[in-house]
Write an enzyme that holds these catalytic residues in place. Structure first.
Site, mmCIF file in Angstrom:
data_model
loop_
_atom_site.group_PDB
_atom_site.id
_atom_site.type_symbol
_atom_site.label_atom_id
_atom_site.label_comp_id
_atom_site.label_asym_id
_atom_site.label_seq_id
_atom_site.Cartn_x
_atom_site.Cartn_y
_atom_site.Cartn_z
ATOM 1 N N GLY A 220 0.783 -1.231 0.000
ATOM 2 C CA GLY A 220 0.000 0.000 0.000
ATOM 3 C C GLY A 220 0.807 1.269 0.000
ATOM 4 O O GLY A 220 0.323 2.313 0.461
ATOM 5 N N GLU A 437 1.634 -37.245 3.728
ATOM 6 C CA GLU A 437 0.933 -36.073 4.260
ATOM 7 C C GLU A 437 0.461 -36.306 5.689
ATOM 8 O O GLU A 437 0.529 -35.392 6.524
ATOM 9 C CB GLU A 437 -0.252 -35.714 3.352
#
EC number: 3.4.24.-
Length: 644
Positions: A220, A437
């Protein structure tokens, strides 16, 4: 040269070219007629047979073509049915006695001149190439003449291509900038000076001439500069650093002068230079030396900023994400007096940013912006805006009327890991990936220093065949050694599960990225963070990037024996963590088998469901998320897996 005379020259050249083309057409017709005559005689005769016909008196007439190499004869013989026919004969080169024989036999012969097509094209090329060059030069001369003589064209090229927004309202105010409240407070006095400068002048204060915004892309910086102009109600002049320097020498410095001249005409105002590192790099250093044109532009910027009249009402704001390469003279007091860092937003800042970007989005009633902010650590303001936009696009694609958490979660997965792939059908590979996993997820859940599991999935995304997502409980600027070690153990959980379940001969390449991550992290623990027996020293503090104006190569400031000790410590830490991961997998093998079967069947398990299933078999440890909680932990328990 006047334009009408140039037109006359072009007209004369065009007429000459038409004449040349017309002559070429005539020449081509002659050649085509000659070829037609050749093609009309399908009967051919050898040269020896031709001499026999000549001795027999059967030759009536001979026509020579192509410099005597081809002859068309008119002959009549019993072989030809006593009819006069035309026959083609190829004559050997240099057969001069043939003419004598024809005269002796009293045969009528004629030599026809032919046009060499290759010679014509050579002549045309000799004519056309210079003409094309001349025409091109005339065209360029006319362009340059118009450029020099046109009203203000040359001067406009030297002017800065800055965007000047003279309207008092820039449509952007501080309320549109969220997540960086501390930075906005820093700029309040800048806005006050532009609105009420007498408050500062009355006490002898000087407002900073320049403020440089430092931060990663998408945080920003540009939006904040516009908001400052919008709050102060002054013109906003913006330009990119790459727009100063171009191919012509001196243009950059000229555009800098024009930029500040425009600013003085619109004072009080704000001048915003985006990506100032394009022209503000350190002078005369790095490989290849300096860039004279860029350095000249930088020198002009330094002169203009230091040459301001006192309190003219011009404030220069610059933005960069490479402050380390900027020239020191640019950052000294009197030019860019202040450096304001705009970091990635924390969870509170992300929530405020999401509220701003969600104003024009149609959200479902059950959507939680707080949960989205919690799931997006490391996201910048631009990333969050893109996230909601991708969610809206996905909602429209699914023919829904409001954005739900399903679209948001899918958009997060897509931004972080890539597009969703096709699910695996190979049972063996699917089971192997499931164990990999689940190994990550189980170890991450059972370690109290590790972040909590957010989701485990076998759905491929990008280059990954399966994914395990972890979500931090909070964001800390300081990370303990226990947390780092827990991350290493959890990352090694996939490889450990493969080895325990399938054996060392069946381990796969799926852990390559995991190994790279833990190796880099472990080396930083040893060389930068002082978390090993090497001692609390930093061994790479002076390492700088190459080719950015600081140095040409990196030099190690430690001996070979210290380097060997670093390597040994890295190996010891990784081996210790891997042994811990293997032990956890072996102790919870039955639990892991049950979770793998569930994952293969459902393909995705949420974090809450995952922890609930584990809680059915073993007690979950209390996650340590704050420093106060960590300080109350028994040191002996901490030491059991932190010290090596």
């Amino acid at each position: 040269m006047k334009s009408w005379s140039v037109n006359k020259i072009i007209m004369l050249i065009s007429l000459f070219l038409l004449e040349v083309i017309d002559s070429q057409i005539i020449s081509n017709n002659i050649i085509n007629n000659f070829n037609t005559k050749q093609n009309s005689n399908n009967i051919k005769m050898t040269y020896g047979r031709f001499l026999e016909y000549l001795d027999m008196g059967w030759i009536k007439k001979v026509d020579f073509y192509d410099n005597g190499r081809i002859a068309i004869i008119e002959a009549s013989s019993p072989e030809l049915g006593d009819r006069l026919q035309k026959i083609r004969v190829e004559i050997p080169v240099g057969d001069s006695p043939l003419i004598v024989k024809l005269r002796t036999a009293k045969v009528d012969f004629t030599a026809h001149s032919t046009i060499n097509s290759k010679g014509i094209f050579t002549q045309l090329s000799n004519i056309f190439i210079p003409l094309i060059i001349i025409i091109g030069l005339i065209f360029l001369f006319r362009r340059s003449t118009n450029f020099m003589s046109g009203p203000g064209q040359l001067m406009s090229f030297r002017k800065a291509r800055a965007k000047v927004q003279t309207e008092i309202n820039t449509d952007v105010v501080f309320d549109d900038v969220a997540g960086i409240d501390e930075v906005k407070e820093e700029f309040e006095e800048v806005v006050t000076f532009l609105r009420k400068p007498q408050r500062f002048l009355s006490v002898g204060a000087k407002i900073p001439k320049g403020v440089i915004l430092i931060g990663p892309p998408g945080t920003g910086k540009t939006l904040l500069a516009k908001a400052i102009a919008g709050e102060a109600g002054v013109p906003f002049i913006s330009i990119s650093g790459s727009e100063f320097v171009e191919m012509f020498v001196g243009i950059g410095a000229s555009r800098v002068r024009d930029l500040f001249k425009t600013a003085q005409q619109n004072a009080p105002c704000i001048v915003f230079i985006d990506e100032i590192d394009a022209v503000g790099r350190q002078r005369g250093a790095g490989i290849g030396g300096g860039n004279d044109e860029r350095e000249q532009t930088l020198n002009q910027i330094l002169t203009e900023m230091d040459g301001f009249k006192e309190n003219t009402g011009i404030i220069v704001i610059a933005a960069t994400n490479r402050v380390d390469v900027l020239d020191g003279a640019l950052l000294r007091p009197g030019r860019f007096d202040r450096q304001v860092s705009i970091n990635l937003p924390d969870i509170k800042g992300r929530l405020e940013i999401l509220k701003v970007h969600a104003k024009n989005k149609k959200l479902d009633s059950n959507i939680s912006l707080g949960l989205i902010a919690q799931r997006t650590p490391g996201f910048s303001g631009a990333d969050l805006a893109n996230l909601l936009n991708e969610s809206a696009i996905l909602t429209a694609r699914r023919n829904k009327f409001a954005i739900t958490m399903s679209e948001v979660n899918t958009a997060i997965d897509r931004l972080l890991a890539g597009l969703e792939g096709t699910s695996l059908t190979d049972t063996k590979n699917k089971r192997l990936i499931a164990y990999h996993e689940i190994g990550h997820a189980v170890i991450g859940t059972l370690l109290k220093y590790h972040d909590e599991v957010q989701k485990v999935t076998l759905i491929p995304r990008g280059q990954a065949r399966g994914l395990t997502w972890f979500i931090p409980n909070d964001e800390q600027a300081l990370i303990s050694r226990g947390q780092l070690v827990a991350r290493i153990i959890g990352t090694l959980g996939g490889r450990a599960a493969e080895e325990v379940v399938f054996g060392s001969s069946e381990i796969t390449t799926g852990a390559s990225n995991d190994l790279q991550q833990i190796t880099n992290l472990t080396r930083q623990m040893v060389t930068r963070l002082g978390m090993s027996t090497v001692g609390p020293i930093s061994l790479d503090a002076n390492v700088e990037q190459v080719f950015i104006g600081r140095g040409i190569k990196n030099n190690n400031e430690f001996s070979a024996s210290v380097a060997n000790k670093i390597d040994d410590q890295v190996k010891i830490i990784i081996k210790h963590c891997y042994d811990q991961a293997v032990n956890i997998i072996k102790q919870n093998r039955f639990l892991i088998d049950q979770l793998v079967n569930t994952l293969i069947q459902e393909e995705t398990i949420s974090g809450n469901d995952f922890r609930e299933q584990i809680n059915n078999y073993t007690k979950l440890p209390k996650k340590l998320s704050t420093l106060s909680e960590k300080n109350n932990v028994n040191p002996k328990i901490t030491e059991s897996f932190v010290v090596f």
